[in-house]
Design an enzyme around this catalytic site. Structure first.
Site, PDB file in Angstrom:
ATOM      1  N   ASP A  98       4.770  10.967   6.860  1.00 25.42           N
ATOM      2  CA  ASP A  98       5.614  10.980   5.663  1.00 25.42           C
ATOM      3  C   ASP A  98       5.126  11.966   4.609  1.00 25.42           C
ATOM      4  O   ASP A  98       3.964  12.360   4.601  1.00 25.42           O
ATOM      5  CB  ASP A  98       5.627   9.581   5.023  1.00 25.42           C
ATOM      6  CG  ASP A  98       6.463   8.584   5.825  1.00 25.42           C
ATOM      7  OD1 ASP A  98       6.828   8.900   6.971  1.00 25.42           O
ATOM      8  OD2 ASP A  98       6.727   7.503   5.289  1.00 25.42           O
ATOM      9  N   HIS A 243       0.486  10.063   6.925  1.00 24.35           N
ATOM     10  CA  HIS A 243       1.009  11.030   5.957  1.00 24.35           C
ATOM     11  C   HIS A 243       0.453  12.418   6.241  1.00 24.35           C
ATOM     12  O   HIS A 243      -0.729  12.555   6.572  1.00 24.35           O
ATOM     13  CB  HIS A 243       0.642  10.601   4.537  1.00 24.35           C
ATOM     14  CG  HIS A 243       1.224   9.272   4.145  1.00 24.35           C
ATOM     15  ND1 HIS A 243       0.659   8.079   4.523  1.00 24.35           N
ATOM     16  CD2 HIS A 243       2.336   8.963   3.438  1.00 24.35           C
ATOM     17  CE1 HIS A 243       1.401   7.077   4.059  1.00 24.35           C
ATOM     18  NE2 HIS A 243       2.422   7.579   3.394  1.00 24.35           N
TER      19      HIS A 243
END
Ligand code: ZN
Length: 278
Positions: A98, A243
């Protein structure tokens, strides 16, 4: 995911948000183990006998290449909670990244995925993606799925419907321009979903995908801890959250190099969700 591992900093970010709990049954999520979706520059595979004329019509075909195009529903349903894991299909897992893309970390992640010939899903933010369209193109070209993670990563539960729509629409436009087709998957920042997000996501042709295992890599807990969280959480159908932007992600990059070969050795297929709607 161990809830007691959630840190107060994250909780503060989520304060006031109507976050969806981790409980609940996920809907069926079809995947394509071993299948590589065609990138924007790739050849058009699939059975010619069933392929409609034109490249845009071809995109209506299921990626597995079978089934009549007419059977593909136009839009996803409006859900009341996100999909949390895959169902069926044996030892299949999804890796998701992400907040990117970030040129400091995303290329390394793509290199590792390419080295082991596995696919992942990237939930990108429009404001990052807009300046790194080459990385979006590379993701799609190498068979990864590019999802929508809003433009500026706001807490959607504090926004009006119009602003939520703008956050989602602008990001979908950048993804479509860079990858050749709009995103089919959406993930709310902080996992904070609301009714408007589900409705607007479905209107834009996207399904809401959350996660099963949170590596909490953004807390920089150490490479070994990230590896342990992925491997401890590994199970059929698990969706892993990491991430590739938003801070120093060198631990996430190094962890990936360790857990990917180990998951493969354990017999897992690391793949992407298959889109199910036109
Ligand atoms: Zn995020």
């Amino acid at each position: 995911m161990k809830k007691d591992q959630l840190l107060t900093r994250r909780r503060a970010l989520l304060a006031g948000a109507a976050a969806v709990g981790a409980a609940g049954t996920a809907g069926a999520l079809a995947v394509t183990p071993g299948n590589r979706p065609a990138g924007p520059a790739g050849p058009a595979p699939g059975p010619p006998a069933h392929r409609p004329m034109g490249s845009s019509a071809y995109r209506l075909q299921p990626l597995t290449g079978y089934g009549a195009p007419a059977a593909v529903p136009r839009r996803p349903p409006v859900r009341s909670e996100p999909i949390l894991r895959l169902t069926g299909r044996g030892r299949t897992m999804l890796l998701t990244f992400d907040d990117g893309p970030d040129p400091r970390y995303t290329p390394d992640i793509l290199d590792t995925l390419a080295k082991y010939d596995v696919r992942a899903t990237f939930f990108v933010c429009g404001e990052m993606a807009d300046y790194n369209r080459d990385l979006l193109y590379r993701m799609a070209d190498e068979g990864h799925v590019v999802g929508n993670h809003t433009w500026s990563h706001p807490l959607l539960t504090r926004l009006g419907r119009r602003r939520i729509r703008s956050e989602m629409e602008r990001t979908s436009e950048v993804v479509e321009q860079a990858c050749g087709e709009p995103p089919r998957w959406f993930r709310a920042p902080y996992g904070a979903w609301n009714r408007a997000a589900f409705q607007l996501g479905a209107e834009l042709g996207m399904e809401p995908l959350a996660w099963t295992v949170d590596t909490l890599d953004w807390t920089t807990p150490g490479t070994g801890t990230i590896v342990d969280r992925v491997e401890d959480g590994a199970a059929p159908g698990v969706v892993v959250l990491s991430h590739d932007a938003g801070g120093d992600r060198s631990q996430s990059v190094r962890a990936l190099r360790r857990y990917v070969p180990e998951l493969l050795d354990s017999g897992y297929h690391l793949t992407v969700p298959r889109r199910r709607y036109a």
